[in-house]
Design a protein around this motif. Structure first.
Motif, PDB file in Angstrom:
ATOM      1  N   CYS A 193       0.837  -1.204   0.000  1.00 13.24           N
ATOM      2  CA  CYS A 193       0.000   0.000   0.000  1.00 13.24           C
ATOM      3  C   CYS A 193       0.871   1.254   0.000  1.00 13.24           C
ATOM      4  O   CYS A 193       1.989   1.251   0.494  1.00 13.24           O
ATOM      5  CB  CYS A 193      -0.949  -0.013   1.192  1.00 13.24           C
ATOM      6  N   LEU A 194       0.331   2.315  -0.562  1.00 15.23           N
ATOM      7  CA  LEU A 194       1.102   3.535  -0.759  1.00 15.23           C
ATOM      8  C   LEU A 194       1.069   4.384   0.502  1.00 15.23           C
ATOM      9  O   LEU A 194       0.059   4.427   1.206  1.00 15.23           O
ATOM     10  CB  LEU A 194       0.517   4.311  -1.942  1.00 15.23           C
ATOM     11  N   HIS A 250      -0.567  -0.004  -8.484  1.00 12.18           N
ATOM     12  CA  HIS A 250      -1.131  -0.416  -7.201  1.00 12.18           C
ATOM     13  C   HIS A 250      -2.565   0.095  -7.050  1.00 12.18           C
ATOM     14  O   HIS A 250      -3.446  -0.637  -6.619  1.00 12.18           O
ATOM     15  CB  HIS A 250      -0.272   0.067  -6.040  1.00 12.18           C
ATOM     16  N   CYS A 275      -6.108  -1.810  -5.729  1.00 11.27           N
ATOM     17  CA  CYS A 275      -6.323  -1.654  -4.289  1.00 11.27           C
ATOM     18  C   CYS A 275      -7.388  -0.592  -4.011  1.00 11.27           C
ATOM     19  O   CYS A 275      -7.155   0.602  -4.158  1.00 11.27           O
ATOM     20  CB  CYS A 275      -5.016  -1.284  -3.587  1.00 11.27           C
ATOM     21  N   CYS A 301      -6.340   1.999  -1.161  1.00 11.84           N
ATOM     22  CA  CYS A 301      -5.509   3.142  -1.546  1.00 11.84           C
ATOM     23  C   CYS A 301      -6.278   4.112  -2.449  1.00 11.84           C
ATOM     24  O   CYS A 301      -6.082   5.318  -2.377  1.00 11.84           O
ATOM     25  CB  CYS A 301      -4.223   2.671  -2.211  1.00 11.84           C
TER      26      CYS A 301
HETATM   27 ZN   LIG Z   1      -3.164  -0.290  -1.197  1.00  8.18          ZN
END
Ligand SMILES: [Zn+2]
Lengths: 197, 253
Positions: free
Chosen positions: B23-24, B48, B52, B55
């Motif tokens: 995750c960012l 990503h 996701c 996020c």
């Molecule tokens: Zn994420």
């Protein structure tokens, strides 16, 4: 002063003197963000008094720790993090949890013969599959509602407010449709796996 | 063999929106939002984000927070909250930690000497040494444009020796400067001539590599500024450089 970046304002405040409430740089920083923080708190509470309390707590927290601000991230993201956590936690703590039961999600059971070493792998595979389905099958609002409700553990009312949903049943409608879509997709995948072997 | 723990749909949903090691960070999301990251990082982020939901939601929340747009129907309420906040402004601001000490009022005019570009630094130091030597010796004066060390040797509040400077033949890969005594770390910024910040980093030593995210801004004949700030262990800014100009005079990258 308006051309100065937030971080520059903080540095200049630090190298100034006199009481902080008289510092022009700190005042400018407050002026830049007070309405944003007010809007954020209002959005998450829908209550003027509560929003004011939260907003004040957020600024207090940030100003008190201003000397720990290092400038390797931006001030705005730091403020966001504080505001985000403070509002979500507060809303969570206040939630009266009495929500209608939803139709249960039916997931493929594990074969009793599965060796325990493999169980964790299979379980992770299922989580990955669900992550993908959420992104591929749901619309943007459904995704956000799912994350806010299941990830941030906000009540459906709180999610409705946070996302500014204006439909009659708010977040509930999105949860119901999202779960239905996911259920259908799971069954489709399961059928495909069986058919494939 | 143990009976497998049967998966539960509700847990599965919760896990599917929980944070993963991929995750960012909020800084990555922020850079992505401003398109301020290097191309490669932008790609990593968007890959990503495509997979996701968590996020993606965080990005949407950050965007909402930063965007000052208040929906029409909420404006009156938001204004009321902002007014209440304004009414408490002094109290809120006074929570900020106090500065080290209050300097005498004539300090400001002396400080100006150092920012006057034409006055040589040595001359300015001399003025300071003659007129305020005693005062400065008495207390620890920090965060000022200049400071005496215990031995009476003038220690400038400036970071000097910045490279690159002037016209350069190739895109530089590193910024260097002279170390400042007492500095624990340095903030390095690259700016456009109007002061718009293009890139920033914090490093411990007296040089900072210029990553692709910074180098991408270095264009042929475009004047850019570098600014280095020295920060001590307590997080106080102890010295800052002049904005140092440099310009790429070759198309070679
Ligand atoms: Zn994420």
């Amino acid at each position: 002063m308006q051309h100065l970046g937030d971080e520059e304002l903080i540095f200049r405040f630090r190298s100034g003197d006199g009481p902080p409430q008289n510092d022009p740089h700190l005042n400018e920083l407050f002026r830049r963000y007070s309405e944003r923080v007010a809007a954020w708190c209002w959005r998450h509470t829908g209550d003027r008094e509560l929003a004011t309390d939260l907003a004040q707590e957020i600024f207090l927290r940030v100003f008190e720790r201003l000397d720990s601000f290092e400038g390797n991230s931006r001030f705005s993201t730091w403020l966001y993090t504080v505001a985000r956590n403070h509002c979500l936690n507060s809303v969570k703590a206040r939630a009266v949890r009495k929500e209608d039961a939803l139709e249960p999600m039916v997931v493929e059971p594990l074969d009793v013969a599965t060796p325990s070493a493999e169980q964790e792998l299979i379980r992770r595979g299922r989580v990955d599959e669900m992550r993908r389905l959420m992104r591929d099958e749901l619309d943007a609002t459904e995704q956000r509602v799912m994350v806010m409700h299941y990830g941030e553990e906000l009540s459906l009312d709180a999610v409705t407010r946070a996302l500014g949903l204006e439909n009659a049943s708010g977040a509930k409608a999105f949860i119901v449709s999202a779960r239905r879509k996911l259920q259908r997709a799971l069954e489709r995948n399961r059928g495909a796996r069986k058919g494939g072997n | 063999m143990s009976t497998p723990q049967q998966p539960d749909g509700e847990n599965l949903l919760r896990e599917a929106v929980s944070t993963t090691p991929h995750c960012l960070t909020i800084e990555q999301l922020d850079a992505y939002l401003r398109a301020a990251a290097a191309q490669e990082q932008m790609r990593t982020c968007s890959t990503h984000l495509a997979s996701c939901a968590r996020c993606a939601n965080e990005l949407a929340m950050l965007r909402e927070f930063l965007g000052a747009e208040v929906p029409q129907g909420q404006r009156e309420d938001v204004r009321a909250v902002a007014r209440a906040l304004e009414g408490n402004r002094e109290r809120l601001l006074s929570a900020a930690p106090g500065r080290v000490e209050t300097r005498p009022s004539w300090w400001g005019s002396l400080a100006e000497l150092f920012t006057m570009p034409r006055l040589s630094f040595a001359a300015a130091a001399l003025v300071l040494a003659v007129s305020v030597g005693l005062y400065v010796r008495q207390g620890r004066v920090v965060e000022t444009p200049g400071e005496f060390s215990g031995s009476g040797v003038y220690r400038s509040g400036k970071v000097t020796g910045i490279t690159p400077s002037g016209d350069v033949a190739a895109v530089p890969s590193v910024v260097t400067w002279s170390a400042v005594p007492g500095a624990q770390r340095y903030q390095v910024r690259m700016l456009e001539v109007d002061g718009n910040e293009l890139w920033k980093t914090v490093v411990a030593g007296s040089s900072a590599p210029l990553p692709a995210a910074a180098r991408i801004h270095i264009a042929f004949t475009k004047t850019l500024l570098l600014e280095v700030t020295a920060i001590d262990e307590a997080g106080k800014q102890i010295a800052i450089s002049e904005a140092t100009r440099f310009r790429l005079m070759s198309r070679r990258r």
